[in-house]
Design a protein around this motif. Structure first.
Motif, PDB file in Angstrom:
ATOM      1  N   CYS A  68       0.766  -1.273  -0.022  1.00 56.59           N
ATOM      2  CA  CYS A  68       0.012   0.202   0.098  1.00 56.59           C
ATOM      3  C   CYS A  68       0.897   1.262   0.050  1.00 56.59           C
ATOM      4  CB  CYS A  68      -0.794   0.043   1.113  1.00 56.59           C
ATOM      5  SG  CYS A  68      -1.671   1.443   1.827  1.00 56.59           S
ATOM      6  N   ALA A  69       0.565   2.315  -0.938  1.00 57.32           N
ATOM      7  CA  ALA A  69       1.423   3.373  -1.025  1.00 57.32           C
ATOM      8  C   ALA A  69       1.500   4.238   0.318  1.00 57.32           C
ATOM      9  CB  ALA A  69       0.835   4.453  -2.073  1.00 57.32           C
ATOM     10  N   SER A  70       0.322   4.169   1.047  1.00 55.63           N
ATOM     11  CA  SER A  70       0.411   5.137   2.414  1.00 55.63           C
ATOM     12  C   SER A  70       1.349   4.305   3.361  1.00 55.63           C
ATOM     13  CB  SER A  70      -1.102   5.047   2.940  1.00 55.63           C
ATOM     14  OG  SER A  70      -1.910   5.821   2.030  1.00 55.63           O
ATOM     15  N   ALA A  71       1.088   2.886   3.411  1.00 58.25           N
ATOM     16  CA  ALA A  71       2.104   2.048   4.094  1.00 58.25           C
ATOM     17  C   ALA A  71       3.457   2.276   4.121  1.00 58.25           C
ATOM     18  CB  ALA A  71       1.584   0.535   4.447  1.00 58.25           C
ATOM     19  N   ARG A  72       3.743   2.329   2.678  1.00 60.43           N
ATOM     20  CA  ARG A  72       5.368   2.518   2.200  1.00 60.43           C
ATOM     21  C   ARG A  72       5.754   3.723   2.647  1.00 60.43           C
ATOM     22  NH1 ARG A  72       5.243  -2.398   1.567  1.00 60.43           N
ATOM     23  NH2 ARG A  72       5.949  -3.267  -0.415  1.00 60.43           N
ATOM     24  N   ALA A  73       4.908   4.930   2.663  1.00 59.09           N
ATOM     25  CA  ALA A  73       5.258   6.053   3.014  1.00 59.09           C
ATOM     26  C   ALA A  73       5.441   6.165   4.436  1.00 59.09           C
ATOM     27  CB  ALA A  73       4.175   7.190   2.664  1.00 59.09           C
ATOM     28  N   LEU A  74       4.694   5.574   5.272  1.00 64.07           N
ATOM     29  CA  LEU A  74       4.984   5.485   6.852  1.00 64.07           C
ATOM     30  C   LEU A  74       6.061   4.917   7.080  1.00 64.07           C
ATOM     31  CD1 LEU A  74       1.027   5.359   8.040  1.00 64.07           C
ATOM     32  CD2 LEU A  74       2.761   7.362   8.078  1.00 64.07           C
ATOM     33  N   ASP A  75       6.475   3.858   6.334  1.00 65.18           N
ATOM     34  CA  ASP A  75       7.477   3.052   6.418  1.00 65.18           C
ATOM     35  C   ASP A  75       9.027   4.094   6.527  1.00 65.18           C
ATOM     36  OD1 ASP A  75       6.270   0.607   6.726  1.00 65.18           O
ATOM     37  OD2 ASP A  75       7.029  -0.131   4.821  1.00 65.18           O
ATOM     38  N   SER A  76       8.877   5.051   5.815  1.00 62.29           N
ATOM     39  CA  SER A  76       9.919   5.935   5.666  1.00 62.29           C
ATOM     40  C   SER A  76       9.832   7.300   6.659  1.00 62.29           C
ATOM     41  CB  SER A  76       9.969   6.709   4.142  1.00 62.29           C
ATOM     42  OG  SER A  76      10.279   5.599   3.020  1.00 62.29           O
ATOM     43  N   VAL A  77       8.496   7.627   6.950  1.00 67.17           N
ATOM     44  CA  VAL A  77       8.585   8.966   7.634  1.00 67.17           C
ATOM     45  C   VAL A  77       7.495   8.802   8.712  1.00 67.17           C
ATOM     46  CG1 VAL A  77       9.100  10.222   5.759  1.00 67.17           C
ATOM     47  CG2 VAL A  77       6.762   9.814   6.044  1.00 67.17           C
ATOM     48  N   GLY A  78       7.166   7.647   8.946  1.00 66.20           N
ATOM     49  CA  GLY A  78       6.113   7.463  10.013  1.00 66.20           C
ATOM     50  C   GLY A  78       6.713   7.342  11.569  1.00 66.20           C
ATOM     51  N   ASP A  79       7.992   7.331  11.596  1.00 67.95           N
ATOM     52  CA  ASP A  79       8.613   7.250  13.143  1.00 67.95           C
ATOM     53  C   ASP A  79       8.864   8.555  13.551  1.00 67.95           C
ATOM     54  OD1 ASP A  79       9.168   4.765  13.203  1.00 67.95           O
ATOM     55  OD2 ASP A  79      11.399   4.849  12.221  1.00 67.95           O
ATOM     56  N   ARG A  80       8.407   8.771  15.011  1.00 68.11           N
ATOM     57  CA  ARG A  80       8.502   9.889  15.741  1.00 68.11           C
ATOM     58  C   ARG A  80       9.661  10.900  15.446  1.00 68.11           C
ATOM     59  NH1 ARG A  80       8.624  11.541  21.759  1.00 68.11           N
ATOM     60  NH2 ARG A  80       7.543  13.332  21.962  1.00 68.11           N
ATOM     61  N   TRP A  81       9.469  11.890  14.991  1.00 69.92           N
ATOM     62  CA  TRP A  81      10.621  13.321  14.967  1.00 69.92           C
ATOM     63  C   TRP A  81      10.870  13.283  13.418  1.00 69.92           C
ATOM     64  CZ3 TRP A  81      11.084  16.687  18.489  1.00 69.92           C
ATOM     65  CH2 TRP A  81      10.984  16.222  19.609  1.00 69.92           C
TER      66      TRP A  81
ATOM     67  N   THR B 247      24.188  20.012  15.559  1.00 69.42           N
ATOM     68  CA  THR B 247      23.977  20.932  16.609  1.00 69.42           C
ATOM     69  C   THR B 247      22.620  21.796  16.308  1.00 69.42           C
ATOM     70  OG1 THR B 247      25.628  22.352  15.731  1.00 69.42           O
ATOM     71  CG2 THR B 247      26.112  20.633  17.491  1.00 69.42           C
ATOM     72  N   ASP B 248      22.736  22.456  15.256  1.00 65.76           N
ATOM     73  CA  ASP B 248      21.447  23.177  15.162  1.00 65.76           C
ATOM     74  C   ASP B 248      20.160  22.517  14.955  1.00 65.76           C
ATOM     75  OD1 ASP B 248      23.201  25.500  14.637  1.00 65.76           O
ATOM     76  OD2 ASP B 248      23.334  25.137  12.782  1.00 65.76           O
ATOM     77  N   LEU B 249      20.083  21.570  14.396  1.00 62.20           N
ATOM     78  CA  LEU B 249      18.675  20.556  14.426  1.00 62.20           C
ATOM     79  C   LEU B 249      18.448  19.983  15.609  1.00 62.20           C
ATOM     80  CD1 LEU B 249      19.618  18.214  11.515  1.00 62.20           C
ATOM     81  CD2 LEU B 249      17.665  19.865  11.567  1.00 62.20           C
ATOM     82  N   HIS B 250      19.293  19.525  16.658  1.00 65.27           N
ATOM     83  CA  HIS B 250      19.240  19.581  18.113  1.00 65.27           C
ATOM     84  C   HIS B 250      18.384  20.689  18.825  1.00 65.27           C
ATOM     85  CE1 HIS B 250      20.139  18.243  22.331  1.00 65.27           C
ATOM     86  NE2 HIS B 250      19.800  17.051  21.714  1.00 65.27           N
ATOM     87  N   ALA B 251      19.102  21.813  18.409  1.00 67.38           N
ATOM     88  CA  ALA B 251      18.809  22.952  19.423  1.00 67.38           C
ATOM     89  C   ALA B 251      17.250  23.356  18.813  1.00 67.38           C
ATOM     90  CB  ALA B 251      19.681  24.310  18.878  1.00 67.38           C
TER      91      ALA B 251
ATOM     92  N   VAL C   6      14.070  16.124  21.602  1.00 63.00           N
ATOM     93  CA  VAL C   6      14.507  15.045  20.965  1.00 63.00           C
ATOM     94  C   VAL C   6      15.871  14.465  21.450  1.00 63.00           C
ATOM     95  CG1 VAL C   6      16.114  16.083  19.229  1.00 63.00           C
ATOM     96  CG2 VAL C   6      15.126  13.794  18.552  1.00 63.00           C
ATOM     97  N   SER C   7      16.172  13.270  21.805  1.00 68.99           N
ATOM     98  CA  SER C   7      17.531  12.946  22.312  1.00 68.99           C
ATOM     99  C   SER C   7      18.456  12.947  21.255  1.00 68.99           C
ATOM    100  CB  SER C   7      17.413  11.459  22.944  1.00 68.99           C
ATOM    101  OG  SER C   7      17.151  10.697  21.971  1.00 68.99           O
TER     102      SER C   7
END
Length: 221
Positions: free
Chosen positions: A21-34, A50-54, A59-60
């Protein structure tokens, strides 16, 4: 007793919904938190770790490093070294990563009604208001760089449907074609469609500065 040889390391298999499923495949890539919030940051241009973390409070370091690695492996982002004299590496989105802009814009539109008030624990950055504001700017025909000033800080956006790689950026623009001053609450109202850009300018809730075509269009001239 003969020394036992270490077992060969097994390749790490990323989590998957295992659905054709296209939606499931997309969430495989970007569904994780953060992950999508990292994309939000990188849409504004290349950024150091360092800028991203700030700008991703909460986010750890381990999770951020893991998500960036996943994004590299998934073809969403790349890491490159800055030329001398800078001695740092930056992360930036690939073309596929930039393709997530409409996804983030749709999420911002869908989530805007939930922003009824800022909670005491809520972090805030000025550029987080770029996506809601961009919805209200879609009707502008003049291409240019618009500097946006809020109490929380400054950012800039590109108007007029130009093919800019970076739809918005951090801080003031080097040479903006126009400037607007407003508050964060109005940005959210514009994003929800509660008020139009023209109405907010007419009512004096948006202060427009500049002499070029973009400033004139913003003033309705």
């Amino acid at each position: 007793m003969p020394r036992q040889q270490p077992a060969a390391a097994r390749p790490v298999r990323r989590r998957s919904y295992d659905q054709f499923c296209a939606s499931a495949r997309a969430l495989d890539s970007v569904g994780d938190r953060w992950t999508l919030l990292i994309v939000r940051e990188l849409l504004a241009g290349p950024r150091r770790y360092t800028d991203l973390h700030a700008d991703l409070p909460g986010v750890s370091t381990d999770v951020l490093a893991s998500r960036l690695k996943d994004m590299e492996q998934g073809g969403l982002a790349v890491r490159r070294k800055l030329p001398p004299p800078a001695a740092a590496s930056v992360y930036e989105l690939t073309e596929r990563g930039h393709g997530l802009l409409p996804v983030l814009a749709a999420l911002a539109e869908w989530g805007a009604p939930a922003l009824t008030g800022r909670r005491p624990t809520d972090a805030v950055r000025a550029h987080w208001f770029a996506l809601p504001l961009m919805r209200a700017l879609t009707g502008l025909t003049q291409e240019g760089v618009l500097e946006v000033r809020l109490d929380e800080g400054e950012f800039h956006v590109r108007t007029g449907g130009g093919a800019a790689v970076e739809p918005y950026g951090f801080g003031p623009a080097p040479q903006p074609d126009a400037r607007i001053t407003l508050d964060a609450g109005l940005c959210l109202e514009l994003g929800r469609g509660d008020v139009t850009l023209a109405e907010a300018v007419k009512d004096g809730r948006i202060e427009v500065a500049g002499d070029g075509p973009l400033a004139a269009e913003l003033r309705g001239e």
